[in-house]
Design an enzyme around this catalytic site. Sequence first.
Site, PDB file in Angstrom:
ATOM      1  N   ASN A  11     -49.167 -54.580   0.773  1.00  0.00           N
ATOM      2  CA  ASN A  11     -48.519 -53.858  -0.322  1.00  0.00           C
ATOM      3  C   ASN A  11     -47.126 -54.463  -0.510  1.00  0.00           C
ATOM      4  OD1 ASN A  11     -47.379 -52.050  -2.073  1.00  0.00           O
ATOM      5  ND2 ASN A  11     -47.332 -50.330  -0.638  1.00  0.00           N
ATOM      6  N   LYS A  13     -45.029 -53.954  -2.863  1.00  0.00           N
ATOM      7  CA  LYS A  13     -44.065 -53.057  -3.522  1.00  0.00           C
ATOM      8  C   LYS A  13     -43.281 -53.825  -4.595  1.00  0.00           C
ATOM      9  CE  LYS A  13     -44.065 -50.440   0.725  1.00  0.00           C
ATOM     10  NZ  LYS A  13     -43.413 -49.517   1.623  1.00  0.00           N
ATOM     11  N   HIS A 104     -49.424 -43.662  -3.448  1.00  0.00           N
ATOM     12  CA  HIS A 104     -48.516 -44.100  -2.393  1.00  0.00           C
ATOM     13  C   HIS A 104     -47.347 -43.115  -2.319  1.00  0.00           C
ATOM     14  CE1 HIS A 104     -45.586 -46.381  -0.133  1.00  0.00           C
ATOM     15  NE2 HIS A 104     -46.600 -47.096   0.331  1.00  0.00           N
ATOM     16  N   GLU A 106     -44.305 -43.494  -2.031  1.00  0.00           N
ATOM     17  CA  GLU A 106     -43.143 -43.846  -2.865  1.00  0.00           C
ATOM     18  C   GLU A 106     -43.370 -43.433  -4.316  1.00  0.00           C
ATOM     19  OE1 GLU A 106     -42.945 -47.908  -1.562  1.00  0.00           O
ATOM     20  OE2 GLU A 106     -42.330 -47.188   0.414  1.00  0.00           O
ATOM     21  N   GLU A 180     -50.507 -42.876   5.942  1.00  0.00           N
ATOM     22  CA  GLU A 180     -49.178 -43.469   6.054  1.00  0.00           C
ATOM     23  C   GLU A 180     -48.137 -42.366   6.255  1.00  0.00           C
ATOM     24  OE1 GLU A 180     -49.073 -47.622   4.103  1.00  0.00           O
ATOM     25  OE2 GLU A 180     -48.492 -46.147   2.633  1.00  0.00           O
ATOM     26  N   GLY A 186     -41.420 -48.353   6.472  1.00  0.00           N
ATOM     27  CA  GLY A 186     -40.200 -49.141   6.296  1.00  0.00           C
ATOM     28  C   GLY A 186     -39.068 -48.745   7.226  1.00  0.00           C
ATOM     29  N   SER A 226     -44.799 -49.464   9.158  1.00  0.00           N
ATOM     30  CA  SER A 226     -44.153 -50.390  10.097  1.00  0.00           C
ATOM     31  C   SER A 226     -45.145 -51.145  10.992  1.00  0.00           C
ATOM     32  CB  SER A 226     -43.109 -49.655  10.949  1.00  0.00           C
ATOM     33  OG  SER A 226     -42.095 -49.113  10.119  1.00  0.00           O
ATOM     34  N   GLY A 248     -43.569 -54.244   4.632  1.00  0.00           N
ATOM     35  CA  GLY A 248     -42.586 -55.254   5.051  1.00  0.00           C
ATOM     36  C   GLY A 248     -43.191 -56.506   5.673  1.00  0.00           C
TER      37      GLY A 248
HETATM   38  P1  PGA Z   1     -44.168 -50.769   5.786  1.00  0.00           P
HETATM   39  O1  PGA Z   1     -44.828 -50.131   4.480  1.00  0.00           O
HETATM   40  O2  PGA Z   1     -45.221 -51.607   6.457  1.00  0.00           O
HETATM   41  O3  PGA Z   1     -43.011 -51.579   5.289  1.00  0.00           O
HETATM   42  O4  PGA Z   1     -43.737 -49.641   6.657  1.00  0.00           O
HETATM   43  C1  PGA Z   1     -46.144 -49.642   4.475  1.00  0.00           C
HETATM   44  C2  PGA Z   1     -46.487 -49.070   3.121  1.00  0.00           C
HETATM   45  O5  PGA Z   1     -45.662 -48.343   2.547  1.00  0.00           O
HETATM   46  O6  PGA Z   1     -47.577 -49.313   2.585  1.00  0.00           O
END
Ligand code: PGA
Length: 264
Positions: A11, A13, A104, A106, A180, A186, A226, A248
């Site tokens: 992803n 983003k 998601h 976000e 998640e 993140g 993460s 990330g």
């Molecule tokens: P992250 O994001 O690996 O940066 O924690 C995961 C996601 O939001 O899909």
Amino acid sequence: MTERTRLFAANWKMNLEAAQVDQYLARFTAGLRESASNGIELAFYPSAIWLERLLRELTQVSSAGRSIFIGGQDLHPESAGAHTGDLSGEQLVSAGCTSVLCGHSERRQDHGEDDQLVAAKTEAALRVGLLPVVCVGESLEQREGGQTKDVLQRQVSTILETVLRTTETQQLPPIVIAYEPIWAIGTGRTATPDLAQDAHAAIRELIRTAAGVEAARATRLLYGGSVKPGNCEELIAEEDVDGFLIGGASLDPDSFLDIISRCG
Ligand code: PGA
């Protein structure tokens, strides 16, 4: 026991500009050609403006044992119309996409998406044959307040009920659920393998209750939050963790390839 094919999803983003996308794709395709990983699936969710590039470059390294889904980070529940800035499932399919992220955290936070809207988006994805990767998970406050299972129950049940209501066969179509926990996204703070397994087992049980044993066995559950090369192996070792949704660490082709080769 149904063998669930592991799925590793990137992803991106709102990251990467044109030149960085080109560099990424050159490095990733070279690395994947050398990689021995087989019998897995990969997925990429870039910003929509890069979908065409990814479709062009990654289709060449997709194979029977290593198919690659390419999809949008979001879709509108309707097929077309006056919705500035949005994309429909029909548009994604006509561009060549095969999957889409729904709900998601976000998007839930930044755009106020609630469970009903996420369910409608999931339904819209299924209507056009996109594989929906539906995201669920609790906030830190909810976890600390002991509400994790209730939150998952509400999120997962709304999706399953909506999807099953519109399925003529009453059978759950192929969907992927990504657990998640918001506090792990993140932040560098990953759920422990035990904690991830516990949540995944609860989600699988919700699927069993709503859609039966076979659907529960067949549905893939991804962990996200993460994930990186240093923690992926202990997470994938858990019985109900069928892959990852990675933010990330997926922005660096080498670390994404590393995760794939450690877990694929
Ligand atoms: P992250 O994001 O690996 O940066 O924690 C995961 C996601 O939001 O899909």
